[in-house]
Design a protein around this motif. Structure first.
Motif, PDB file in Angstrom:
ATOM      1  N   MET A  72       3.805  36.653   5.256  1.00 23.62           N
ATOM      2  CA  MET A  72       3.469  35.617   4.283  1.00 23.62           C
ATOM      3  C   MET A  72       2.112  35.887   3.629  1.00 23.62           C
ATOM      4  O   MET A  72       1.891  35.544   2.469  1.00 23.62           O
ATOM      5  CB  MET A  72       3.457  34.250   4.963  1.00 23.62           C
ATOM      6  CG  MET A  72       4.811  33.809   5.500  1.00 23.62           C
ATOM      7  SD  MET A  72       6.019  33.476   4.191  1.00 23.62           S
ATOM      8  CE  MET A  72       5.364  31.942   3.539  1.00 23.62           C
ATOM      9  N   LYS A  73       1.209  36.509   4.378  1.00 23.91           N
ATOM     10  CA  LYS A  73      -0.106  36.878   3.850  1.00 23.91           C
ATOM     11  C   LYS A  73      -0.052  38.189   3.064  1.00 23.91           C
ATOM     12  O   LYS A  73      -1.085  38.663   2.575  1.00 23.91           O
ATOM     13  CB  LYS A  73      -1.113  37.014   4.995  1.00 23.91           C
ATOM     14  CG  LYS A  73      -1.449  35.717   5.723  1.00 23.91           C
ATOM     15  CD  LYS A  73      -2.337  34.843   4.857  1.00 23.91           C
ATOM     16  CE  LYS A  73      -2.761  33.588   5.599  1.00 23.91           C
ATOM     17  NZ  LYS A  73      -3.665  32.742   4.788  1.00 23.91           N
ATOM     18  N   LYS A  74       1.136  38.764   2.974  1.00 27.20           N
ATOM     19  CA  LYS A  74       1.364  40.029   2.274  1.00 27.20           C
ATOM     20  C   LYS A  74       0.599  41.198   2.901  1.00 27.20           C
ATOM     21  O   LYS A  74       0.204  42.143   2.228  1.00 27.20           O
ATOM     22  CB  LYS A  74       1.015  39.893   0.780  1.00 27.20           C
ATOM     23  CG  LYS A  74       1.874  38.852   0.060  1.00 27.20           C
ATOM     24  CD  LYS A  74       1.564  38.796  -1.422  1.00 27.20           C
ATOM     25  CE  LYS A  74       2.446  37.765  -2.116  1.00 27.20           C
ATOM     26  NZ  LYS A  74       2.175  37.678  -3.576  1.00 27.20           N
ATOM     27  N   LYS A  75       0.423  41.103   4.212  1.00 23.53           N
ATOM     28  CA  LYS A  75      -0.202  42.191   4.962  1.00 23.53           C
ATOM     29  C   LYS A  75       0.903  43.087   5.516  1.00 23.53           C
ATOM     30  O   LYS A  75       1.134  43.158   6.731  1.00 23.53           O
ATOM     31  CB  LYS A  75      -1.079  41.630   6.082  1.00 23.53           C
ATOM     32  CG  LYS A  75      -2.233  40.778   5.586  1.00 23.53           C
ATOM     33  CD  LYS A  75      -3.042  40.222   6.745  1.00 23.53           C
ATOM     34  CE  LYS A  75      -4.222  39.380   6.255  1.00 23.53           C
ATOM     35  NZ  LYS A  75      -5.015  38.812   7.369  1.00 23.53           N
ATOM     36  N   TYR A  76       1.579  43.772   4.619  1.00 21.87           N
ATOM     37  CA  TYR A  76       2.764  44.536   4.998  1.00 21.87           C
ATOM     38  C   TYR A  76       2.432  45.730   5.885  1.00 21.87           C
ATOM     39  O   TYR A  76       3.282  46.195   6.647  1.00 21.87           O
ATOM     40  CB  TYR A  76       3.511  44.991   3.741  1.00 21.87           C
ATOM     41  CG  TYR A  76       3.986  43.846   2.882  1.00 21.87           C
ATOM     42  CD1 TYR A  76       4.938  42.944   3.369  1.00 21.87           C
ATOM     43  CD2 TYR A  76       3.478  43.635   1.603  1.00 21.87           C
ATOM     44  CE1 TYR A  76       5.370  41.881   2.599  1.00 21.87           C
ATOM     45  CE2 TYR A  76       3.908  42.568   0.822  1.00 21.87           C
ATOM     46  CZ  TYR A  76       4.849  41.693   1.322  1.00 21.87           C
ATOM     47  OH  TYR A  76       5.267  40.624   0.555  1.00 21.87           O
ATOM     48  N   PHE A  77       1.212  46.208   5.798  1.00 24.84           N
ATOM     49  CA  PHE A  77       0.823  47.345   6.637  1.00 24.84           C
ATOM     50  C   PHE A  77       0.822  46.929   8.113  1.00 24.84           C
ATOM     51  O   PHE A  77       1.345  47.650   8.968  1.00 24.84           O
ATOM     52  CB  PHE A  77      -0.561  47.860   6.231  1.00 24.84           C
ATOM     53  CG  PHE A  77      -0.735  49.329   6.442  1.00 24.84           C
ATOM     54  CD1 PHE A  77      -0.698  50.217   5.385  1.00 24.84           C
ATOM     55  CD2 PHE A  77      -0.930  49.842   7.716  1.00 24.84           C
ATOM     56  CE1 PHE A  77      -0.849  51.580   5.589  1.00 24.84           C
ATOM     57  CE2 PHE A  77      -1.090  51.194   7.931  1.00 24.84           C
ATOM     58  CZ  PHE A  77      -1.047  52.066   6.863  1.00 24.84           C
ATOM     59  N   ILE A  78       0.233  45.752   8.392  1.00 29.13           N
ATOM     60  CA  ILE A  78       0.229  45.260   9.771  1.00 29.13           C
ATOM     61  C   ILE A  78       1.650  44.946  10.221  1.00 29.13           C
ATOM     62  O   ILE A  78       2.026  45.204  11.368  1.00 29.13           O
ATOM     63  CB  ILE A  78      -0.660  44.011   9.915  1.00 29.13           C
ATOM     64  CG1 ILE A  78      -2.100  44.326   9.531  1.00 29.13           C
ATOM     65  CG2 ILE A  78      -0.610  43.484  11.352  1.00 29.13           C
ATOM     66  CD1 ILE A  78      -3.053  43.159   9.697  1.00 29.13           C
ATOM     67  N   VAL A  79       2.466  44.399   9.323  1.00 30.64           N
ATOM     68  CA  VAL A  79       3.857  44.102   9.651  1.00 30.64           C
ATOM     69  C   VAL A  79       4.579  45.386  10.073  1.00 30.64           C
ATOM     70  O   VAL A  79       5.336  45.400  11.045  1.00 30.64           O
ATOM     71  CB  VAL A  79       4.585  43.445   8.462  1.00 30.64           C
ATOM     72  CG1 VAL A  79       6.063  43.243   8.785  1.00 30.64           C
ATOM     73  CG2 VAL A  79       3.941  42.109   8.113  1.00 30.64           C
ATOM     74  N   SER A  80       4.328  46.474   9.359  1.00 30.21           N
ATOM     75  CA  SER A  80       4.953  47.761   9.702  1.00 30.21           C
ATOM     76  C   SER A  80       4.528  48.214  11.094  1.00 30.21           C
ATOM     77  O   SER A  80       5.359  48.662  11.897  1.00 30.21           O
ATOM     78  CB  SER A  80       4.559  48.826   8.673  1.00 30.21           C
ATOM     79  OG  SER A  80       5.020  48.476   7.385  1.00 30.21           O
ATOM     80  N   ILE A  81       3.239  48.088  11.392  1.00 29.17           N
ATOM     81  CA  ILE A  81       2.735  48.502  12.707  1.00 29.17           C
ATOM     82  C   ILE A  81       3.329  47.630  13.808  1.00 29.17           C
ATOM     83  O   ILE A  81       3.752  48.129  14.861  1.00 29.17           O
ATOM     84  CB  ILE A  81       1.197  48.445  12.729  1.00 29.17           C
ATOM     85  CG1 ILE A  81       0.616  49.515  11.797  1.00 29.17           C
ATOM     86  CG2 ILE A  81       0.667  48.637  14.152  1.00 29.17           C
ATOM     87  CD1 ILE A  81      -0.893  49.444  11.628  1.00 29.17           C
ATOM     88  N   LEU A  82       3.388  46.317  13.570  1.00 27.96           N
ATOM     89  CA  LEU A  82       3.956  45.408  14.566  1.00 27.96           C
ATOM     90  C   LEU A  82       5.433  45.693  14.797  1.00 27.96           C
ATOM     91  O   LEU A  82       5.930  45.586  15.925  1.00 27.96           O
ATOM     92  CB  LEU A  82       3.757  43.958  14.118  1.00 27.96           C
ATOM     93  CG  LEU A  82       2.307  43.450  14.097  1.00 27.96           C
ATOM     94  CD1 LEU A  82       2.246  42.043  13.514  1.00 27.96           C
ATOM     95  CD2 LEU A  82       1.692  43.469  15.497  1.00 27.96           C
ATOM     96  N   LEU A  83       6.148  46.080  13.739  1.00 28.04           N
ATOM     97  CA  LEU A  83       7.555  46.438  13.895  1.00 28.04           C
ATOM     98  C   LEU A  83       7.701  47.684  14.760  1.00 28.04           C
ATOM     99  O   LEU A  83       8.560  47.736  15.651  1.00 28.04           O
ATOM    100  CB  LEU A  83       8.207  46.675  12.528  1.00 28.04           C
ATOM    101  CG  LEU A  83       9.615  47.306  12.575  1.00 28.04           C
ATOM    102  CD1 LEU A  83      10.584  46.423  13.357  1.00 28.04           C
ATOM    103  CD2 LEU A  83      10.139  47.567  11.168  1.00 28.04           C
TER     104      LEU A  83
END
Length: 393
Positions: free
Chosen positions: A335-346
């Motif tokens: 939601m914060k558009k922090k897609y880089f962190i989302v990728s790492i968390l995935l």
């Protein structure tokens, strides 16, 4: 002044982080003190330092304190039942990370990790640390001073994840080259296939996200939702397959083989221990179980799947708390558009299928992102309460 104050917390974190890495090596003693004893003493010291930090250097509102105290109860009960403090120590660092910049923490972890890995390799080269070796399918796996080849693998994966995150705004060919070299090294030396696969997938996700952000920004939202859905699916499928006797189905058995038998091994542990509410002490070596009066005859057990470890070792309450919180964090970053962190968390969620890295702060420093999400929501609750109070007056 605030920056200097926050540095104290970062020093505590770095000290703890380095002790965890050193504790995962083949080092036997430190200044004549057995490594196990030294690690325990360090843990107590860090606990005291964290308590001092939170009491004297942090400020919590009454409602904040009450919510944090209530949320801490399950972690305390789980630690007592399982006799393992991984979840509790991670939670304490999240609580203590109020007002500390997330990127600064990742940078500190990156430097500490790089220094310690190089330090361990120097000790190994100087014959101070032993090389724990093992053979799998004809391939010799070397640890280069770590207690297990997979420990070397997970540390290098952490290093690459931190490196990519810190260079996320200016990823160049050299950064992709470093990641590729690390993947090759991890595959050849420790032959840690999980770490190698996760490095490769992380690079692919980073590259895909970069391309979408550059040429199809309208697709970024869909991309983020896909990553979040995948993180949830990995958790759910991992549990479902581990609760199933996959050996009875040829297709599922093949999937299990691809995942190095993580699901069937978890199923075997499940038959011995079951699923507790708050956690339990899990002994994987048969001789240790016999000493405790257990005569299950199951032989050597293996529990490397993070989700089943949470369920069997830490209990159903801890599993549910962590799983829901982790997915909330993934969605928060999306939601914060922090897609880089989302990728790492995935990728860490994928790692959780094969190793315990996803829920251990010493293996997954990106769990510190919980602090930002938690305190933002607590602040929002406080603001809403103040707004309602003014409206009522």
């Amino acid at each position: 002044m605030r920056r200097e104050k926050n540095n104290y917390f970062i020093y505590i974190f770095i000290f703890w982080y380095i002790t965890k890495i050193i504790g995962s090596t083949t080092l036997k003693t430190i200044c004549g003190v057995p490594i196990g004893t030294a690690s325990s003493l360090a843990n107590y010291l860090i606990l005291v330092l964290l308590m001092i930090w939170m009491v004297f250097f942090q400020s919590y509102g009454k409602k904040e304190f009450a919510i944090i105290a209530i949320a801490s109860i399950p972690f305390l009960l789980t630690a007592a039942a399982s006799r393992n403090f991984s979840l509790l120590s991670g939670w304490m660092f999240i609580v203590a990370a109020k007002d500390v910049e997330f990127e600064k923490m990742i940078r500190a972890a990156y430097k500490a990790l790089l220094f310690t890995i190089l330090f361990v390799l120097v000790l190994y080269a100087g014959n101070i640390l032993e090389d724990y070796t093992m053979v799998r399918d004809g391939a010799v796996r070397r640890s280069l001073g770590f207690v297990h080849p997979n420990q070397l693998g997970v540390r290098l994966f952490q290093l690459i994840a931190c490196h990519c995150y810190l260079h996320r705004h200016k990823m160049k060919a050299v950064d992709y080259g470093i990641a590729a070299a690390a993947a090759v090294f991890v595959y050849i030396v420790p032959n840690s296939q999980s770490a190698c696969m996760c490095i490769v997938i992380l690079v692919l996700l980073v590259g895909a996200g970069s391309l979408i952000g550059r040429y199809a920004q309208g697709m970024l939202s869909f991309y983020g939702k896909g990553l979040a859905a995948a993180a949830a699916l990995l958790n759910i499928l991992s549990i479902v397959l581990s609760l199933t006797d996959v050996k009875r189905n040829a297709f599922l058995q093949q999937i299990d083989a691809w995942m190095s038998y993580r699901f069937s091994h978890s199923f075997e542990v499940l038959q011995v221990y079951g699923i507790p509410l708050w956690g339990q002490k899990v002994l994987l070596i048969e001789e240790e179980r016999r000493k405790m009066g257990m005569t299950d005859g199951a032989g050597r057990l293996y529990l490397d799947n993070a989700y089943m470890t949470l369920l069997i070792k830490y209990g159903i309450v801890s599993y549910l708390i962590f799983s829901v919180a982790y997915l909330l964090l993934v969605n928060y970053c999306r939601m914060k558009k922090k897609y880089f962190i989302v990728s790492i968390l995935l990728v860490y969620a994928l790692y959780g299928v094969m190793e315990n890295a996803v829920f251990m702060m010493s293996h997954n420093v990106f769990l510190l992102a919980f602090a930002g999400m938690m305190y933002e929501r607590l602040s929002r609750m406080k603001d809403e309460e103040l707004r309602l109070g003014r409206w009522r007056r």
